[in-house]
Structure formats: C-alpha cells, structure tokens
Design a protein around this motif. Sequence first.
Motif, PDB file in Angstrom:
ATOM      1  N   PRO A   7       0.783  -1.242   0.000  1.00 54.37           N
ATOM      2  CA  PRO A   7       0.000   0.000   0.000  1.00 54.37           C
ATOM      3  C   PRO A   7       0.809   1.285   0.000  1.00 54.37           C
ATOM      4  N   PHE A   8       2.140   1.214   0.118  1.00 52.56           N
ATOM      5  CA  PHE A   8       2.975   2.415   0.108  1.00 52.56           C
ATOM      6  C   PHE A   8       3.874   2.480  -1.118  1.00 52.56           C
ATOM      7  N   LEU A   9       4.378   1.352  -1.557  1.00 53.70           N
ATOM      8  CA  LEU A   9       5.253   1.266  -2.726  1.00 53.70           C
ATOM      9  C   LEU A   9       4.612   0.320  -3.737  1.00 53.70           C
ATOM     10  N   ASP A  10       4.117   0.876  -4.820  1.00 50.92           N
ATOM     11  CA  ASP A  10       3.477   0.099  -5.876  1.00 50.92           C
ATOM     12  C   ASP A  10       3.758   0.855  -7.164  1.00 50.92           C
ATOM     13  N   PRO A  11       4.564   0.323  -8.082  1.00 56.22           N
ATOM     14  CA  PRO A  11       5.004   1.111  -9.239  1.00 56.22           C
ATOM     15  C   PRO A  11       3.851   1.754  -9.995  1.00 56.22           C
TER      16      PRO A  11
END
Length: 451
Positions: A156-160
């Motif tokens: 939920p914070f790092l998703d390309p």
Amino acid sequence: MKSRVVALTCGMQALVGVAAAYADERPALASAPMPAPRKGQAASAGFVADSRFDLEWRNYTDYFHASGIRRHAWVEGLQARIESGFTRGPIGLGIDAALFGALKLDGGQGARNMVYLGRHGDGERRSAWAYPGMYSVKARVSDSVLRYGLQNVSNPFLDPHDNRALPPTFFGASLLSREIAGLSMQAGSFTKVDPRGQTNLVSLRTAYGRVPFKRVSYAGATWDYSPNGSVSLYADQADDVWRQYYGSVQHSIGHVQSIRLTGFANVYSTHDTGAAMQGPIHNNAYSVSLSAQHGPHGLLVGYQKILGDQFFDYIDETAGVYLVNSMDVDYNAPHEQSLQLRYWFDGKQAGVPGLSAMVWAQQGWGADASAAARAYTPGGPPFGALYFRNGQPIRGRHHEFGFMPTYVVQSGPLRHTKVAAIAEWHVGSADYADGTNQVYRLVVSVPMRVF
C-alpha cells in the motif's frame, strides 16, 4: 495531479482498483495485490532449470490536454527480463535482471516523462534510450524470499505507477514470506527510485509536497481468512517526513450468477516524524465501497473522506494510494469528500473471455485548505505552495468521467496480448488543486516467453 488504471481482474481488485495502470499522472487499488504464488525451496529444480527469460513489448500512445497545455507521446517500449531459479539446498540463491529500452515515435517539447526526461529534466529530443531496469540478488529459505537491488514491489505504500512505456523500479531490500497458507507477510527498506522517463537512480520524494527523503521502510501482512475475504495491516516510515499506517478489509457474499455483493473499507493514518521536513502532518483518509455483480454486469458506489488540514500524500512514482476514489485525480485535498458511481462489464460472464470495460463518474466537494494556507503563506516553504491556487487557499468542487475498455487475447501466437484504452475528463473549479483536463491513452502490451 494523477491517475492510473489497472486491468479488470477478479474479486475486489476488479471493483476498486480498476482505475490505475494506464490513466494519467499516477493511482487506485482496493487492497494490496497478492504476489503470484511461488513454490517453496524444497521443490527447487536448480539455478538453471527453474530460470526463465521473458520479453514484453509495449506500444504506448498518450494525449493530455489542459488549459494552455498539450502533451502527447508515442513510444515503443521493451522489457527483457531474466529470472534465475534458486540453487538447491536449504538456502537457495539466485539473480534477476532486466534491460529496458524505448524508441520514441512521437512526442515534442513538454512531453516530460511520457518520453525521455533526462537527468536534469531535459532530453526530450532523444529518440531512443536503454538502461538496466532491474538487477537484484535473491535468497530463499522455505517459502520466504529476500531480495536486494533494483526491483518491483507491491504494497500500500510502494506500488510502481506503471502508466508509461516503461515502469519505475525501486532500489533496496525486500522480504516476502508465505510460510502460512493464506498469509502473506512483507517487509522492506528502499532508498532510490529509477523513475518513469529516466535512466538513472534518484532520491525518493513525496508526490504532492515534492520533499526528498533518504529512506522508506515498511512492514505488513495480508490475510485471506476465507475464499471470500481478506484483511491487510501495514505500516511505513519515510525518514524525517511521516509515518503511515494502513488497514483494509473486504468481504464478498453470493455468486455472480444470482448476485454477488462485495464490501470494502480501508484507511490511511499519516503523522509527521523526525525533522518533519514536510511540516506538521496529522491526517486520516478513509474510503468505503459496496459493489454488486449479476452475470457480466457490475455496479459500485464508493465514498471517500480526508480528515485533516493537510493533503493526503504518498511517495512519488508509486501508486501507493489504494483509496477507492483515486481515479483520474486523487480527491485528497484537506477535508475533501467524494462520491463515485462505477459500472463494469465482465466479458467472461457473457461468453466473451478477455473483454472487460469500465465507466465511472465521481464528484468531490468540501475541500478546504485554509488552515494550512494560514500556516504557510505563498512565500513559505516550497511545499506550502501546495495549499494555494491562483493566490487563494485550495477549496471548491470538481468532478470527472472516465471510460476504459480492455481486451486480452485468449489463444494463438499473441495469447496474453492486452489492449487497453482510456478516456478521462476532469473538470476542476477555479480554486481547486487539479485543473480541467482530458486524457486519451492507448496501450498495447505483447508478452513473450523466450524460455
């Protein structure tokens, strides 16, 4: 300030995350997408025997029209990815790597990261570029995998934010563990990003405040407690900027042949930490949705609210905003509320597998950045300008409409080829952060397995 549109899949991803991978400036998913299942180390066939080499050709065409701005691009992208197996034994070792390349067929000055952006923001005249898009070493014990290097992650914070000819990738370490059936646990720490339209690593920064920071670290888990439901809990820290906490729950009942109901709710809680380089932050953002599907037809109603005097912000180059109404724009201004109505068509249920479509409309209201505007003024810190438009505090209403048909080839030599089109229209009021714009995009992706 954003948008993205992901292809229709199944369950809640099909309902809440549909609008993200191919829309304009960035994201929206329902819950953290589960990584593809992987066999454990005990079943390893070896470093070479389990290796694979894949190509993905992507033809990307994009037009963005706004007041006084016309950006357009046509780019052919290629991702050549090699993924080794793991060596045999209690601890398996391996490597992954990818070469990214692109050829610009059209795109003039002002196209920015639709084409080649360059190290210093220049380079839009370059017609071709190539670079190592991923490289990492990995180790596996049982059903837990540790990676270090330039890689993709999904949480939920790092998703390309993959809505250009080539995706961004992130440099750091990640751990994915699936030791318990139905439970996926993740942790990681990242320091750099290779952004869309660039060929070099740069520092991480916040998407709206544009504040650079040195490191983001996260941990969390998703539990599929039944075939019809899941719960996610995650936390992260962007050093000297914020700590964020995320939680979501979704559950479905019924069957699509009669009627299938799916409820979803999630929340982000963001608070400043350390040197608080983006100023004081005490912000909660939540969204809820209820959807119903009968045969090939589905309908969703989504509500979203921002609680706090700051924008809900996230990390640049990511789709790290899984709020339901983050579609063409994010509806994330201080105190803003928004309501969405979405219809989707699932061709599989109509005897046309591979075909899907979605149309949506939504309205945002109640934005009020006056408290932050009093704290910063237009001449304050750079991120303070975020709370002003035309010299006035952000406020007002806005609305959007969107349409996205998608088709995935089901058989033959072009099997798995995906054609996705999108048209979005956003109308913003004079004092709202996102202005009036139109987006038209066509993306054709052709994956190929070499071995």
